[in-house]
Design a protein around this motif. Structure first.
Motif, PDB file in Angstrom:
ATOM      1  N   ASP A 237      -0.729  -7.666   3.737  1.00 43.39           N
ATOM      2  CA  ASP A 237      -1.915  -6.827   3.868  1.00 43.39           C
ATOM      3  C   ASP A 237      -1.555  -5.484   4.513  1.00 43.39           C
ATOM      4  OD1 ASP A 237      -4.904  -6.551   3.792  1.00 43.39           O
ATOM      5  OD2 ASP A 237      -4.646  -6.440   5.966  1.00 43.39           O
ATOM      6  N   PHE A 238      -0.725  -5.530   5.535  1.00 47.18           N
ATOM      7  CA  PHE A 238      -0.271  -4.326   6.230  1.00 47.18           C
ATOM      8  C   PHE A 238       0.473  -3.396   5.276  1.00 47.18           C
ATOM      9  CE2 PHE A 238       3.188  -2.388   8.872  1.00 47.18           C
ATOM     10  CZ  PHE A 238       2.397  -1.574   9.659  1.00 47.18           C
ATOM     11  N   LEU A 239       1.409  -3.950   4.508  1.00 42.62           N
ATOM     12  CA  LEU A 239       2.207  -3.136   3.593  1.00 42.62           C
ATOM     13  C   LEU A 239       1.352  -2.521   2.490  1.00 42.62           C
ATOM     14  CD1 LEU A 239       4.984  -2.111   2.705  1.00 42.62           C
ATOM     15  CD2 LEU A 239       5.271  -4.224   1.417  1.00 42.62           C
ATOM     16  N   LEU A 240       0.459  -3.318   1.905  1.00 42.79           N
ATOM     17  CA  LEU A 240      -0.386  -2.797   0.825  1.00 42.79           C
ATOM     18  C   LEU A 240      -1.253  -1.641   1.306  1.00 42.79           C
ATOM     19  CD1 LEU A 240      -1.541  -6.071  -0.966  1.00 42.79           C
ATOM     20  CD2 LEU A 240       0.051  -4.359  -1.826  1.00 42.79           C
ATOM     21  N   LYS A 241      -1.793  -1.758   2.509  1.00 44.56           N
ATOM     22  CA  LYS A 241      -2.636  -0.687   3.041  1.00 44.56           C
ATOM     23  C   LYS A 241      -1.806   0.550   3.389  1.00 44.56           C
ATOM     24  CE  LYS A 241      -6.314  -3.761   4.589  1.00 44.56           C
ATOM     25  NZ  LYS A 241      -6.954  -4.462   5.724  1.00 44.56           N
ATOM     26  N   LEU A 242      -0.558   0.341   3.796  1.00 47.11           N
ATOM     27  CA  LEU A 242       0.334   1.478   4.014  1.00 47.11           C
ATOM     28  C   LEU A 242       0.599   2.216   2.707  1.00 47.11           C
ATOM     29  CD1 LEU A 242       3.101   0.170   6.478  1.00 47.11           C
ATOM     30  CD2 LEU A 242       1.189   1.680   7.000  1.00 47.11           C
ATOM     31  N   TYR A 243       0.837   1.457   1.639  1.00 45.58           N
ATOM     32  CA  TYR A 243       1.105   2.087   0.346  1.00 45.58           C
ATOM     33  C   TYR A 243      -0.080   2.930  -0.128  1.00 45.58           C
ATOM     34  CZ  TYR A 243       5.623  -0.026  -0.793  1.00 45.58           C
ATOM     35  OH  TYR A 243       6.960  -0.347  -0.811  1.00 45.58           O
ATOM     36  N   HIS A 244      -1.288   2.515   0.218  1.00 47.74           N
ATOM     37  CA  HIS A 244      -2.471   3.285  -0.178  1.00 47.74           C
ATOM     38  C   HIS A 244      -2.584   4.600   0.588  1.00 47.74           C
ATOM     39  CE1 HIS A 244      -4.443   0.649  -3.031  1.00 47.74           C
ATOM     40  NE2 HIS A 244      -4.246  -0.388  -2.244  1.00 47.74           N
ATOM     41  N   ARG A 245      -1.805   4.744   1.673  1.00 47.96           N
ATOM     42  CA  ARG A 245      -1.888   5.947   2.505  1.00 47.96           C
ATOM     43  C   ARG A 245      -0.644   6.833   2.417  1.00 47.96           C
ATOM     44  NH1 ARG A 245      -5.737   5.612   6.772  1.00 47.96           N
ATOM     45  NH2 ARG A 245      -4.943   7.664   7.363  1.00 47.96           N
ATOM     46  N   SER A 246       0.354   6.419   1.670  1.00 53.81           N
ATOM     47  CA  SER A 246       1.641   7.128   1.698  1.00 53.81           C
ATOM     48  C   SER A 246       1.695   8.276   0.696  1.00 53.81           C
ATOM     49  CB  SER A 246       2.791   6.156   1.426  1.00 53.81           C
ATOM     50  OG  SER A 246       2.778   5.726   0.085  1.00 53.81           O
ATOM     51  N   GLN A 247       2.535   9.268   1.038  1.00 59.95           N
ATOM     52  CA  GLN A 247       2.837  10.370   0.117  1.00 59.95           C
ATOM     53  C   GLN A 247       4.166  10.162  -0.604  1.00 59.95           C
ATOM     54  OE1 GLN A 247       1.603  11.377   3.302  1.00 59.95           O
ATOM     55  NE2 GLN A 247      -0.378  12.038   2.517  1.00 59.95           N
ATOM     56  N   LEU A 248       5.055   9.348  -0.011  1.00 55.62           N
ATOM     57  CA  LEU A 248       6.401   9.158  -0.554  1.00 55.62           C
ATOM     58  C   LEU A 248       6.857   7.738  -0.271  1.00 55.62           C
ATOM     59  CD1 LEU A 248       9.266  10.158  -1.546  1.00 55.62           C
ATOM     60  CD2 LEU A 248       9.669  10.831   0.847  1.00 55.62           C
ATOM     61  N   ASN A 249       7.478   7.106  -1.280  1.00 59.36           N
ATOM     62  CA  ASN A 249       8.013   5.755  -1.117  1.00 59.36           C
ATOM     63  C   ASN A 249       9.488   5.731  -1.500  1.00 59.36           C
ATOM     64  OD1 ASN A 249       5.343   4.779  -0.551  1.00 59.36           O
ATOM     65  ND2 ASN A 249       4.952   4.723  -2.751  1.00 59.36           N
ATOM     66  N   LEU A 250      10.303   5.194  -0.599  1.00 58.44           N
ATOM     67  CA  LEU A 250      11.730   5.010  -0.841  1.00 58.44           C
ATOM     68  C   LEU A 250      12.004   3.514  -0.773  1.00 58.44           C
ATOM     69  CD1 LEU A 250      13.039   7.827   1.544  1.00 58.44           C
ATOM     70  CD2 LEU A 250      12.652   8.007  -0.927  1.00 58.44           C
ATOM     71  N   ASN A 251      12.409   2.934  -1.888  1.00 56.29           N
ATOM     72  CA  ASN A 251      12.572   1.485  -1.961  1.00 56.29           C
ATOM     73  C   ASN A 251      14.001   1.119  -2.320  1.00 56.29           C
ATOM     74  OD1 ASN A 251      12.221  -1.046  -4.211  1.00 56.29           O
ATOM     75  ND2 ASN A 251      11.442  -1.371  -2.150  1.00 56.29           N
ATOM     76  N   LEU A 252      14.615   0.230  -1.537  1.00 57.60           N
ATOM     77  CA  LEU A 252      15.970  -0.240  -1.789  1.00 57.60           C
ATOM     78  C   LEU A 252      15.927  -1.692  -2.238  1.00 57.60           C
ATOM     79  CD1 LEU A 252      16.104   1.716   1.009  1.00 57.60           C
ATOM     80  CD2 LEU A 252      18.520   1.452   0.499  1.00 57.60           C
TER      81      LEU A 252
END
Length: 304
Positions: A237-252
């Motif tokens: 839940d925490f991660l999904l809500k963060l993704y809704h607020r982000s401008q940039l995502n870096l995924n490894l």
């Protein structure tokens, strides 16, 4: 001149008659020569326009087991502090002393961990006055949070202290990193919204916030979990809500085809749900890289 990279995955299938069949698939990846890491269209990792903007921006660095983001964090630290990024972008070679004031908040490593690792980038964090480390790892559950089952007030106090330390500086040009704060969700009874509230308070105090967290499935992230008290549910839940607020995502991530001796993993650079506002002409360059980190900590990147 272009080079070809080849790697194969081998599946061994054993049947009841004890005969063994080996299925081999060859994956051909045509890439140009070694690439520089570029996040924005002005050939930067952290754009000058972000640091000059009056707004606050938010990014996620997510990783899974086997794809440690340390090399990426070291380069972002270097770029934030002095403007260079010697191991990942050859064009970013001009030093800008005190480019920004950097706060690193860690729930998983002590300060010495990053001092040691950043020396591989030619960066001695202990000598840089614009680098501030806030240790939330040492004695976290001995002195800071003594009762994980009733942790709300203690977590609030912890973040009050963090906010006070950041506010003590009059410098408005700040970049902040928060590492592994999801540990609080798996180890205490606090809810995801409580942690989100603290995270966004910190975001308001800087130009750019990077939240670094693990995204292992199903150990940490699992969309099928529906029990609110479950730590996996809270972190998801925490991660999904963060993704809704982000401008940039870096995924490894590791290679989807399995392990390769000359490939460590894949790095995906993508736009977040919210665009970068108040920054004219600067955009995230969405790309996917494969990267290799050798024992000497040198880094090679290729387009995937």
């Amino acid at each position: 001149m272009t080079t070809q990279k080849y790697f194969c995955s081998i599946d061994i299938l054993t049947f009841r008659d004890h005969r063994v069949y080996v299925s081999t698939s060859i994956h051909i990846m045509a890439t140009s020569q070694q690439q520089d890491l570029v996040i924005f269209n002005d050939n930067s990792l952290i754009s000058n326009e972000i640091l000059k903007s009056p707004s606050s921006y938010f990014s996620i660095i997510s990783h899974v087991q086997g794809t440690s983001p340390t090399w990426l964090i070291n380069s972002l630290l270097e770029n934030s502090l002095i403007g260079t990024a010697c191991l990942v972008n050859n064009d970013l070679n001009k030093k800008i002393p005190n480019r920004s004031e950097v706060y690193f908040i860690s729930f998983s490593h002590p300060k010495d961990f990053y001092i040691k690792n950043c020396k591989k980038n030619g960066l001695d964090l202990s000598l840089l006055p614009n680098f501030k480390f806030i240790d939330c790892f040492s004695d976290l559950f001995l002195k800071t949070i003594k009762n994980p089952n009733k942790a709300s007030s203690e977590v609030s106090k912890l973040f009050e202290n963090i906010l006070d330390e950041i506010n003590a500086s009059a410098n408005s040009n700040k970049v902040i990193f928060i590492e592994s704060m999801e540990i609080l969700l798996s180890s205490t009874n606090i809810e995801s919204n409580e942690l989100l509230k603290q995270c966004f308070k910190i975001n308001k105090l800087c130009r750019q916030l990077f939240v670094i967290l693990a995204q292992d499935y199903p150990q940490i992230i699992d969309l099928s979990v529906s029990i609110p008290q479950d730590s996996v549910f809270k972190i998801t839940d925490f991660l999904l809500k963060l993704y809704h607020r982000s401008q940039l995502n870096l995924n490894l991530q590791p290679l989807p085809t399995g392990r390769a001796n000359d490939i460590t993993g894949c790095l995906t650079v993508s736009k977040g749900a919210i665009p970068y506002e108040n920054i004219e002409g600067v955009e995230v360059i969405e790309k996917e890289y494969i990267y290799y980190v050798n024992k000497e900590s040198s880094i090679k990147l290729f387009f995937r």
